[in-house]
Design an enzyme around this catalytic site. Structure first.
Site, PDB file in Angstrom:
ATOM      1  N   ASP A  19      16.212   4.035  61.409  1.00  0.00           N
ATOM      2  CA  ASP A  19      17.097   4.361  60.470  1.00  0.00           C
ATOM      3  C   ASP A  19      18.135   3.726  60.065  1.00  0.00           C
ATOM      4  OD1 ASP A  19      18.042   5.441  62.614  1.00  0.00           O
ATOM      5  OD2 ASP A  19      18.583   7.464  61.660  1.00  0.00           O
ATOM      6  N   GLY A 172      22.941   9.900  70.013  1.00  0.00           N
ATOM      7  CA  GLY A 172      23.946  10.767  69.358  1.00  0.00           C
ATOM      8  C   GLY A 172      25.209  11.113  70.032  1.00  0.00           C
ATOM      9  N   GLU A 202      28.005   4.736  76.242  1.00  0.00           N
ATOM     10  CA  GLU A 202      28.311   3.775  74.877  1.00  0.00           C
ATOM     11  C   GLU A 202      29.575   4.255  74.660  1.00  0.00           C
ATOM     12  OE1 GLU A 202      25.722   5.154  71.981  1.00  0.00           O
ATOM     13  OE2 GLU A 202      26.155   3.282  70.810  1.00  0.00           O
TER      14      GLU A 202
HETATM   15 ZN   LIG Z   1      21.089   3.259  69.908  1.00  0.00          ZN
END
Ligand SMILES: [Zn+2]
Length: 340
Positions: A19, A172, A202
């Site tokens: 996406d 997410g 992250e």
């Molecule tokens: Zn990623």
């Protein structure tokens, strides 16, 4: 390194979101078919889709996906998006790519989960037939969703394991939903023998990276926060966990803000295996060629380093040993012939 040659040399990519990687022109085509209105000019549309310059964290970055997702709610749209991504991979000689997406984000208009997966796989296969780029899909569970909903995605990955789905991932909001939230689900993944990669480190803390490894992840998406917890370096080195680094994206999400804090060299020096990825071609306005060129500018990496990073990706890919050997041989031959 010369950009034209970097683009031409064979590459492997393991961390790319469907996406976040649709060309703006393709998205316009998809939107027109569904009478969804988009900003009129390409410049405006591109601006809507790309992460802003003043993007302040991961959640801000993730908001960029809203418009695209509105358009990706039909089988035709998903198939076209997957085909479009393979056409981009072909343009820069990517020989093998793992494309990830979260099926649950495409149910807004009532599509069933199997239909969503089938549509993406059809687009990927079409891409392979047209451009010769081999690919597999990875299914993502979204961390903020109900555990029962994520479990359905694991079952889906199991169902499609031999027809183009190569693994499972959690994506997410990592801050509010750290790895151990999903212990039961990840046990099910392991019992089902589904290869696991997890977004971890992250943002937040390096412990998430270690926890992801404890919970069975063979690869880590990003892993940047690990840099602050060197105590865990031996764990990743000994388990031969592959870190899927995404340089442009890692700065946009403010996981790091200064070049001297980016742990690329630090991980390599610690004997941790690393590979290079785009994360999101459109949201991060990048290509895999751009990512390697950045590493060349920042660290002076050579064609030999680039070859090694691509071999690392092959080794960590969720494919058979025979398929890996073919890719290793292809890399070895091409880098020898074209860079010597
Ligand atoms: Zn990623």
């Amino acid at each position: 390194m010369k950009r034209a040659l970097v683009k031409k040399l064979p590459k492997i990519e393991l961390h790319c979101h469907l996406d976040g990687s649709i060309r703006p022109e393709t998205l316009r085509k998809i939107a027109e078919q569904q009478a969804i209105s988009l900003p009129a000019s390409t410049a405006e549309l591109t601006e809507c889709l790309a992460a802003p310059k003043d993007c302040h964290d991961l959640n801000d970055y993730l908001q960029r996906f809203d418009l695209v997702l509105t358009c990706l709610q039909t089988e035709e749209a998903l198939q076209l998006a997957a085909f479009d991504l393979i056409s981009q991979a072909a343009e820069e000689n990517i020989q093998y790519i793992e494309v990830r997406f979260a099926p649950s984000l495409h149910t807004q208009k009532g599509l069933s989960l199997p239909k969503i997966v089938t549509a993406v796989l059809t687009g990927l296969n079409q891409g392979q037939e047209t451009f010769g780029v081999k690919s597999n899909a990875l299914l993502c569970g979204m961390r903020h969703e109900e555990l029962s909903a994520i479990e359905k995605i694991v079952h889906l990955a199991k169902e499609y394991k031999h027809s183009g789905v190569a693994g499972f991932d959690l994506a997410g909001n990592e801050i509010d939903f750290p790895p151990y939230t999903f212990e039961e689900i990840l046990t099910l993944v392991e019992q089902s023998a589904i290869p696991l990669t997890l977004h971890a480190g992250e943002c937040g803390c390096g412990k998430n990276v270690a926890d992801a490894v404890y919970l069975g992840a063979k690869r880590i998406g990003h892993g940047i926060a690990l840099k602050d917890t060197p105590d865990y370096f031996p764990l990743l080195r000994d388990q031969q966990t592959l870190i899927e680094m995404c340089p442009t994206s890692n700065f946009q999400t403010r996981t790091v803000t200064r070049l001297e804090d980016y742990p690329f060299q630090q991980f390599l020096d610690a004997g941790i295996k690393v590979c290079i990825n785009t994360d999101n071609r459109t949201v991060s306005t990048t290509t895999l060629t751009d990512e390697f060129m950045k590493l060349h500018e920042w660290y002076g990496i050579t064609y030999q380093d680039m070859e090694l990073l691509n071999h690392n990706a092959v080794t960590g890919a969720f494919i058979s040993e025979e398929e890996k050997q073919v890719l290793h041989d292809r890399l070895t031959t091409a880098y020898f012939e074209q860079t010597n």
